[in-house]
Every structure is written in C-alpha cells, then in structure tokens.
Design a protein around this motif. Structure first.
Motif, PDB file in Angstrom:
ATOM      1  N   HIS A  75     -18.971   3.468  24.235  1.00 37.61           N
ATOM      2  CA  HIS A  75     -19.612   2.333  23.531  1.00 37.61           C
ATOM      3  C   HIS A  75     -19.920   2.942  22.038  1.00 37.61           C
ATOM      4  O   HIS A  75     -20.141   4.200  21.801  1.00 37.61           O
ATOM      5  N   GLN A  76     -19.287   2.306  21.025  1.00 35.52           N
ATOM      6  CA  GLN A  76     -19.542   3.013  19.559  1.00 35.52           C
ATOM      7  C   GLN A  76     -20.387   1.948  18.976  1.00 35.52           C
ATOM      8  O   GLN A  76     -20.296   0.767  19.094  1.00 35.52           O
ATOM      9  N   ARG A  77     -21.100   2.590  18.016  1.00 34.51           N
ATOM     10  CA  ARG A  77     -21.965   1.563  17.329  1.00 34.51           C
ATOM     11  C   ARG A  77     -21.086   1.040  16.353  1.00 34.51           C
ATOM     12  O   ARG A  77     -20.239   1.736  15.481  1.00 34.51           O
ATOM     13  N   PRO A  78     -21.494  -0.035  15.629  1.00 38.19           N
ATOM     14  CA  PRO A  78     -20.471  -0.570  14.655  1.00 38.19           C
ATOM     15  C   PRO A  78     -20.997   0.298  13.253  1.00 38.19           C
ATOM     16  O   PRO A  78     -22.097   0.616  13.207  1.00 38.19           O
ATOM     17  N   LEU A  79     -20.046   0.195  12.585  1.00 39.94           N
ATOM     18  CA  LEU A  79     -20.248   1.120  11.288  1.00 39.94           C
ATOM     19  C   LEU A  79     -20.718   0.388  10.211  1.00 39.94           C
ATOM     20  O   LEU A  79     -20.614  -1.052  10.085  1.00 39.94           O
ATOM     21  N   MET A  80     -21.744   0.798   9.412  1.00 41.48           N
ATOM     22  CA  MET A  80     -22.211   0.075   8.079  1.00 41.48           C
ATOM     23  C   MET A  80     -20.822  -0.090   7.188  1.00 41.48           C
ATOM     24  O   MET A  80     -19.732   0.609   7.214  1.00 41.48           O
ATOM     25  N   PRO A  81     -21.099  -1.228   6.385  1.00 48.74           N
ATOM     26  CA  PRO A  81     -19.727  -1.565   5.685  1.00 48.74           C
ATOM     27  C   PRO A  81     -19.516  -0.297   4.846  1.00 48.74           C
ATOM     28  O   PRO A  81     -18.171  -0.108   4.452  1.00 48.74           O
ATOM     29  N   GLU A  82     -20.333   0.423   4.084  1.00 46.78           N
ATOM     30  CA  GLU A  82     -19.948   1.675   3.319  1.00 46.78           C
ATOM     31  C   GLU A  82     -19.158   2.661   3.941  1.00 46.78           C
ATOM     32  O   GLU A  82     -18.077   3.232   3.769  1.00 46.78           O
ATOM     33  N   GLN A  83     -19.681   2.760   5.417  1.00 45.99           N
ATOM     34  CA  GLN A  83     -18.933   3.625   6.375  1.00 45.99           C
ATOM     35  C   GLN A  83     -17.566   3.498   6.809  1.00 45.99           C
ATOM     36  O   GLN A  83     -16.622   4.024   6.582  1.00 45.99           O
ATOM     37  N   SER A  84     -17.387   2.161   6.959  1.00 47.34           N
ATOM     38  CA  SER A  84     -16.044   1.412   7.236  1.00 47.34           C
ATOM     39  C   SER A  84     -15.025   1.295   6.133  1.00 47.34           C
ATOM     40  O   SER A  84     -13.956   1.997   6.501  1.00 47.34           O
ATOM     41  N   LYS A  85     -15.791   1.576   4.980  1.00 47.02           N
ATOM     42  CA  LYS A  85     -14.734   1.578   3.932  1.00 47.02           C
ATOM     43  C   LYS A  85     -14.242   2.754   3.571  1.00 47.02           C
ATOM     44  O   LYS A  85     -13.181   3.233   3.451  1.00 47.02           O
ATOM     45  N   PHE A  86     -15.288   4.023   3.673  1.00 45.16           N
ATOM     46  CA  PHE A  86     -14.877   5.134   3.555  1.00 45.16           C
ATOM     47  C   PHE A  86     -13.967   5.768   4.648  1.00 45.16           C
ATOM     48  O   PHE A  86     -12.891   6.329   4.350  1.00 45.16           O
ATOM     49  N   TYR A  87     -14.227   5.398   6.063  1.00 44.97           N
ATOM     50  CA  TYR A  87     -13.228   5.730   7.217  1.00 44.97           C
ATOM     51  C   TYR A  87     -11.868   4.966   6.989  1.00 44.97           C
ATOM     52  O   TYR A  87     -10.692   5.635   7.119  1.00 44.97           O
ATOM     53  N   SER A  88     -11.918   3.935   6.697  1.00 40.25           N
ATOM     54  CA  SER A  88     -10.522   2.966   6.378  1.00 40.25           C
ATOM     55  C   SER A  88      -9.718   3.655   5.288  1.00 40.25           C
ATOM     56  O   SER A  88      -8.549   3.924   5.495  1.00 40.25           O
ATOM     57  N   LYS A  89     -10.360   4.106   4.499  1.00 43.71           N
ATOM     58  CA  LYS A  89      -9.707   4.700   3.393  1.00 43.71           C
ATOM     59  C   LYS A  89      -8.883   6.126   3.647  1.00 43.71           C
ATOM     60  O   LYS A  89      -7.746   6.464   3.713  1.00 43.71           O
ATOM     61  N   ARG A  90      -9.819   6.718   4.294  1.00 47.45           N
ATOM     62  CA  ARG A  90      -9.197   8.309   4.961  1.00 47.45           C
ATOM     63  C   ARG A  90      -8.091   7.948   5.844  1.00 47.45           C
ATOM     64  O   ARG A  90      -7.168   8.621   6.006  1.00 47.45           O
ATOM     65  N   VAL A  91      -8.382   7.077   6.750  1.00 40.63           N
ATOM     66  CA  VAL A  91      -7.374   6.747   7.878  1.00 40.63           C
ATOM     67  C   VAL A  91      -5.884   6.241   7.284  1.00 40.63           C
ATOM     68  O   VAL A  91      -4.791   6.864   7.407  1.00 40.63           O
ATOM     69  N   ASN A  92      -6.210   5.428   6.330  1.00 39.16           N
ATOM     70  CA  ASN A  92      -4.984   4.954   5.516  1.00 39.16           C
ATOM     71  C   ASN A  92      -4.210   5.963   4.622  1.00 39.16           C
ATOM     72  O   ASN A  92      -3.070   5.986   4.839  1.00 39.16           O
ATOM     73  N   ASP A  93      -4.970   6.767   4.064  1.00 43.75           N
ATOM     74  CA  ASP A  93      -4.398   7.972   3.624  1.00 43.75           C
ATOM     75  C   ASP A  93      -3.603   8.810   4.604  1.00 43.75           C
ATOM     76  O   ASP A  93      -2.494   9.430   4.082  1.00 43.75           O
ATOM     77  N   MET A  94      -4.057   9.075   5.849  1.00 45.75           N
ATOM     78  CA  MET A  94      -3.289  10.125   6.520  1.00 45.75           C
ATOM     79  C   MET A  94      -2.262   9.357   7.240  1.00 45.75           C
ATOM     80  O   MET A  94      -1.118   9.864   7.509  1.00 45.75           O
ATOM     81  N   LEU A  95      -2.146   7.786   7.321  1.00 47.01           N
ATOM     82  CA  LEU A  95      -1.266   7.004   7.832  1.00 47.01           C
ATOM     83  C   LEU A  95      -0.042   7.334   6.809  1.00 47.01           C
ATOM     84  O   LEU A  95       1.218   7.477   7.111  1.00 47.01           O
ATOM     85  N   GLU A  96      -0.570   7.142   5.440  1.00 48.86           N
ATOM     86  CA  GLU A  96       0.552   6.988   4.323  1.00 48.86           C
ATOM     87  C   GLU A  96       1.315   8.288   4.436  1.00 48.86           C
ATOM     88  O   GLU A  96       2.387   8.530   4.100  1.00 48.86           O
TER      89      GLU A  96
END
Length: 101
Positions: A75-96
C-alpha cells in the motif's frame, strides 16, 4: 565537455566547485586544499546522470535467501503533486541516461 571527453576543462571544474557544498567552518586553507583536490580529481565527478558509466562485469547481488516470501501488494500513499513532479523528473532522467530500464 564531459568527464569522458574533457574532464579537466576549467569550465567543468568551475561547475563542479559550484555544485559542491563546503561547510562554513572551514578555514581558507582547508577550503583551498579541498578545491585543489577536486580540481586534480575532476575526472571522478559526474555533473549529469549521463556521465555516470557502468563498470563492466559488475553485478548487484542482493543475497535474498531461497524461499523468501515478499508481499505482492504494498500500500502506497498517493504522492502530492510536487512530489510526483520531483520523482517523475528523476525517473525520466535515469531512464534517459540508461541507468534504469
């Protein structure tokens, strides 16, 4: 310039030094010594994830014992919009950069 193409480029060293955070309680001599050390070892620093290279033949072994059972639903708590934006950028950077798939 990158750590693979021109690791000791003065502009690159300047950027590394800009990104390194030094403690406020260092003497001028201590800070100068650290800055000199960084400049002499600039090829050990990566300014971007794309500069991080894998080491051939190295693998990660987690040493998980046989027959270990893991929860299949966490069970994961939903991310706040700011958290989601932060983590999405980091994950996309690592994928790239090819760090993760």
């Amino acid at each position: 310039y990158t750590c693979q193409t021109d690791p000791f480029n003065p502009a690159r060293i300047k950027e590394i030094l800009r990104q390194v955070k030094f403690r406020d309680d260092l003497t001028i001599d201590e800070r100068n010594e650290l800055e000199q050390f960084i400049a002499e070892n600039a090829d050990s620093f990566a300014l971007t994830l794309k500069e991080v290279v894998s080491i051939p033949g190295v693998t990660l072994n987690l040493n998980v014992p046989e027959n270990t059972m893991f929860k299949i639903w966490i069970h994961q708590r939903p991310l706040m919009p700011e958290q989601s934006k932060f983590y999405s950028k980091r994950v996309n950077d690592m994928l790239e950069a090819g760090i993760i798939e």
